[in-house]
Design a protein around this motif. Sequence first.
Motif, PDB file in Angstrom:
ATOM      1  N   LYS A 112      68.136 -13.594  46.717  1.00  0.00           N
ATOM      2  CA  LYS A 112      68.008 -13.852  45.272  1.00  0.00           C
ATOM      3  C   LYS A 112      67.727 -12.568  44.491  1.00  0.00           C
ATOM      4  N   GLU A 113      67.730 -11.440  45.173  1.00  0.00           N
ATOM      5  CA  GLU A 113      67.346 -10.207  44.489  1.00  0.00           C
ATOM      6  C   GLU A 113      68.417  -9.712  43.520  1.00  0.00           C
ATOM      7  N   PHE A 114      69.663 -10.025  43.815  1.00  0.00           N
ATOM      8  CA  PHE A 114      70.766  -9.550  42.978  1.00  0.00           C
ATOM      9  C   PHE A 114      70.807 -10.410  41.711  1.00  0.00           C
ATOM     10  N   VAL A 115      70.490  -9.804  40.569  1.00  0.00           N
ATOM     11  CA  VAL A 115      70.354 -10.618  39.353  1.00  0.00           C
ATOM     12  C   VAL A 115      71.474 -10.421  38.339  1.00  0.00           C
ATOM     13  N   GLY A 116      72.260  -9.329  38.455  1.00  0.00           N
ATOM     14  CA  GLY A 116      73.313  -9.180  37.463  1.00  0.00           C
ATOM     15  C   GLY A 116      74.283  -8.056  37.742  1.00  0.00           C
ATOM     16  N   LEU A 117      75.475  -8.215  37.192  1.00  0.00           N
ATOM     17  CA  LEU A 117      76.531  -7.212  37.287  1.00  0.00           C
ATOM     18  C   LEU A 117      76.672  -6.544  35.924  1.00  0.00           C
ATOM     19  N   VAL A 118      76.528  -5.246  35.890  1.00  0.00           N
ATOM     20  CA  VAL A 118      76.634  -4.518  34.616  1.00  0.00           C
ATOM     21  C   VAL A 118      78.092  -4.445  34.185  1.00  0.00           C
ATOM     22  N   GLU A 119      78.308  -4.780  32.888  1.00  0.00           N
ATOM     23  CA  GLU A 119      79.665  -4.677  32.347  1.00  0.00           C
ATOM     24  C   GLU A 119      79.782  -3.502  31.381  1.00  0.00           C
ATOM     25  N   GLY A 120      78.639  -2.989  30.917  1.00  0.00           N
ATOM     26  CA  GLY A 120      78.686  -1.849  30.006  1.00  0.00           C
ATOM     27  C   GLY A 120      77.334  -1.598  29.388  1.00  0.00           C
ATOM     28  N   TYR A 121      77.285  -0.618  28.510  1.00  0.00           N
ATOM     29  CA  TYR A 121      76.039  -0.291  27.812  1.00  0.00           C
ATOM     30  C   TYR A 121      76.403   0.053  26.375  1.00  0.00           C
ATOM     31  N   GLN A 153      75.074 -12.464  34.418  1.00  0.00           N
ATOM     32  CA  GLN A 153      73.914 -12.890  35.212  1.00  0.00           C
ATOM     33  C   GLN A 153      74.334 -13.492  36.552  1.00  0.00           C
ATOM     34  N   ARG A 154      73.541 -13.285  37.589  1.00  0.00           N
ATOM     35  CA  ARG A 154      73.830 -13.872  38.899  1.00  0.00           C
ATOM     36  C   ARG A 154      72.630 -14.632  39.467  1.00  0.00           C
ATOM     37  N   ASN A 155      71.409 -14.153  39.222  1.00  0.00           N
ATOM     38  CA  ASN A 155      70.229 -14.884  39.686  1.00  0.00           C
ATOM     39  C   ASN A 155      69.122 -14.792  38.639  1.00  0.00           C
ATOM     40  N   HIS A 156      68.187 -15.698  38.766  1.00  0.00           N
ATOM     41  CA  HIS A 156      67.130 -15.847  37.751  1.00  0.00           C
ATOM     42  C   HIS A 156      66.242 -14.604  37.647  1.00  0.00           C
ATOM     43  N   PHE A 157      65.975 -14.183  36.411  1.00  0.00           N
ATOM     44  CA  PHE A 157      64.946 -13.167  36.173  1.00  0.00           C
ATOM     45  C   PHE A 157      64.426 -13.348  34.748  1.00  0.00           C
ATOM     46  N   VAL A 158      63.291 -12.706  34.473  1.00  0.00           N
ATOM     47  CA  VAL A 158      62.642 -12.884  33.159  1.00  0.00           C
ATOM     48  C   VAL A 158      62.261 -11.510  32.609  1.00  0.00           C
ATOM     49  N   ALA A 159      61.962 -11.492  31.329  1.00  0.00           N
ATOM     50  CA  ALA A 159      61.450 -10.276  30.711  1.00  0.00           C
ATOM     51  C   ALA A 159      60.151  -9.894  31.414  1.00  0.00           C
ATOM     52  N   GLY A 160      59.987  -8.607  31.633  1.00  0.00           N
ATOM     53  CA  GLY A 160      58.811  -8.131  32.375  1.00  0.00           C
ATOM     54  C   GLY A 160      59.114  -7.822  33.829  1.00  0.00           C
ATOM     55  N   TYR A 216      68.672 -11.226  25.825  1.00  0.00           N
ATOM     56  CA  TYR A 216      69.352 -11.950  24.752  1.00  0.00           C
ATOM     57  C   TYR A 216      70.643 -12.557  25.289  1.00  0.00           C
ATOM     58  N   ASP A 217      71.077 -13.659  24.672  1.00  0.00           N
ATOM     59  CA  ASP A 217      72.404 -14.158  25.021  1.00  0.00           C
ATOM     60  C   ASP A 217      73.443 -13.384  24.219  1.00  0.00           C
ATOM     61  N   SER A 218      74.717 -13.678  24.448  1.00  0.00           N
ATOM     62  CA  SER A 218      75.775 -12.885  23.823  1.00  0.00           C
ATOM     63  C   SER A 218      75.784 -13.034  22.305  1.00  0.00           C
ATOM     64  N   ALA A 219      75.177 -14.129  21.809  1.00  0.00           N
ATOM     65  CA  ALA A 219      75.112 -14.332  20.346  1.00  0.00           C
ATOM     66  C   ALA A 219      73.887 -13.645  19.748  1.00  0.00           C
ATOM     67  N   GLY A 220      73.071 -13.052  20.574  1.00  0.00           N
ATOM     68  CA  GLY A 220      71.907 -12.335  20.071  1.00  0.00           C
ATOM     69  C   GLY A 220      70.628 -13.147  20.053  1.00  0.00           C
ATOM     70  N   ASN A 221      70.639 -14.350  20.622  1.00  0.00           N
ATOM     71  CA  ASN A 221      69.426 -15.173  20.661  1.00  0.00           C
ATOM     72  C   ASN A 221      68.507 -14.700  21.791  1.00  0.00           C
ATOM     73  N   LEU A 222      67.213 -14.585  21.481  1.00  0.00           N
ATOM     74  CA  LEU A 222      66.240 -14.152  22.479  1.00  0.00           C
ATOM     75  C   LEU A 222      66.065 -15.246  23.545  1.00  0.00           C
ATOM     76  N   LEU A 223      66.090 -14.841  24.816  1.00  0.00           N
ATOM     77  CA  LEU A 223      65.933 -15.798  25.921  1.00  0.00           C
ATOM     78  C   LEU A 223      64.612 -15.535  26.633  1.00  0.00           C
ATOM     79  N   ASP A 224      63.952 -16.608  27.081  1.00  0.00           N
ATOM     80  CA  ASP A 224      62.727 -16.404  27.856  1.00  0.00           C
ATOM     81  C   ASP A 224      63.046 -16.045  29.301  1.00  0.00           C
ATOM     82  N   ALA A 225      64.264 -16.389  29.734  1.00  0.00           N
ATOM     83  CA  ALA A 225      64.683 -16.075  31.097  1.00  0.00           C
ATOM     84  C   ALA A 225      66.201 -16.069  31.173  1.00  0.00           C
ATOM     85  N   ALA A 226      66.726 -15.322  32.137  1.00  0.00           N
ATOM     86  CA  ALA A 226      68.163 -15.387  32.438  1.00  0.00           C
ATOM     87  C   ALA A 226      68.290 -16.375  33.581  1.00  0.00           C
TER      88      ALA A 226
END
Lengths: 394, 291
Positions: free
Chosen positions: A312-321, A330-337, A358-368
């Motif tokens: 479960k350690e792999f949490v995301g694939l970067v698409e850009g910056y 996103q691939r697995n659960h993670f949270v801010a902090g 944030y989601d793609s629309a810019g809404n703040l998320l408590d977790a991915a």
Amino acid sequence: MSTVELLAPAGDLEKLKVALYYGADAVYIGGTKFSLRARASKFTIDMIEQGVLFAHQLGKKVYVTTNIIPHNEDMGELIEYLQALDKIGVDAIICSSPYIMETAFTHTSLEVHLSTQQSVLNSVFLNYWADLGVSRIVLGREASLDQIRQIQHKSKAELEVFIHGGMCVSYSGKCTLSNTMTSRDANRGGCAHSCRWNYLLRHKDTVLSNGYDFQMASKDLQTIRQIPELIDIGIASLKIEGRMKSIHYIAVVVSTYRELINDSLCNQRKPYEYYENKMAKAENRETSSGFLLGKPSVNQQLYNARSEFPNKEFVGLVEGYADGFLLVEQRNHFVAGDWIEVLSPNPNTQIFQVEAIYDSAGNLLDAARHPMQKIKIKTSVQCQPYDLLRKVSS
Amino acid sequence: MNVIACLNDVIEIEMFEHLGIQGLLLPVAGFSSKATRSFSVHEISSITAIMQERGLYSYLQMNTIIHETDILALRSCIEELKQIPFHALICYDYTVAIIASDYGLGSKIIYQPGTQNTNAFDPTFYERQGIKGITISPEITLEDIIYMTEQTDHIELSIIGHGYLPMFYSGRQLITSYFDYLKSPQSYVNDQSLTIEEEVRKGLIYPIYEDSFGTHIFRPKALQSFQELMVLRPFITDFFVERLFLPIEEYCHAIECILGKKDNTTFLERYPHYDSGFYYKKTSSKKEEVK
């Protein structure tokens, strides 16, 4: 730079790009026809062409598996298929059927490699195929390092050796357990992995096993400590198995072997534990060195162990910056902090703490929490596309 | 069509001759796995002489995987075998064919790899290699076998048409390893009484056999081809009768049925552990296509 090829599996275009990005010199892929691993052989001609273009831009290679042991019904459109592969610039095909091989020689200029399905384990058989025009032989997995050295010494063709991944416990191509038990043809891509099932062992009417705990599965192959010797022997290509594996697995395994190979070639190899610790982040099965150090014993077999442990350690694939945000799938659960480690082809890892999601629309998320969701992570760490994010700690 | 039985002892030659078979299989010591008995070159020489006197063909068999470290011994063995007037040399690993060809014995080779000869196209390749024949792999349908025979003219085709057929060959000694795992070392090497049973589908039982070359697993039922022979007989040069796990009485009864000397209905009533293998069972590469 390297004089030995690192060859990685790719079950789809994304995995192909990840494998090459993380340091593979070449990838092998399965088309929709003539390939083993039916579930991982979904490359259409158009997709193969895209993969070849991507690889060739990087100066790397793409091999296409045409390694089934065919039945009469499988041979339709073989010439057209091989000619299409030739036309789009595939670097080689990997065959086991003599007919497919000869068809390639007759109707295309494709380079031909011999599949491990032929279980080549000696120099006489190897040179027989070399004399027929095969440029590379994928050795059977049942050879020791000493035997490989002897074979290489007498070989007229390049050798390709498996260095990592799942292994048939049978000699390759010599198993029809799946055919008999499930009607799925192991030698045409339908293997049901019946060798990994549990069985009861009897002698006449006496049960010898502890219930149904008789197993035949082998541990996966892992050869970190044998890589320097394989390089020294002069093996042309070191092959990783696993077209069904995740991009995280491919990235970790490829980048670890890449670093080890580069370090070995520069006489700057670090302690083996360094590479083993890196590899451990991808491994979800127990591993062994297979036949490389001699005939396997109980230590190379897998008993009463769950065959896979989800990572479960792999949490995301970067698409850009962009603008202070990492764009991530996103691939697995993670949270801010959470603390995140960036896995990239650069061996020097970066670590950062997730400030906000944030989601793609810019809404703040408590977790991915939704796999494949497009999200943005606020951070000053600038990553590249295909970098992978791993949760280090909460 | 030659019916070929497997010899366990020289005293059986007369018995098999009376049954009416055309040839006997002689596993070569050192290069024969899952064999009920294997014979040294010296023994093969004398047995072949006896068989020649009786008008029987001798088929030598080498059915192990050849590793680099086996090459010298294999060359030496084949060089010795060259002096013997045998009829055919059956090989599982094509390395044997290559080395036999070096000694002028290529035209005696029958390539019997177990799983590889599954289509009508590859035989053309082996025709050009100048070998005697190939054995059709058992995992294809009767329809596919017939098509192969129709498309193949210049190389002999054979089948292993009767007995317990192997479906798995590992270079690992899986029984020994299992008992080592239990920390209860026991040897069942060369023991013909071991079976494994599936956990999920109880009652599906498979013979398993370990020898010094590794581990072999066999189909749950023995293959019989009595009906199919009526179609195949004109096109098949050699019909091999596998012996492993079969009592001698049953083995001889089967041969008599294959030779048409006895009615196979009685045989199948008496020995119900037979099926028709893959003759009418088509396999697929995809789970969803399996019927």
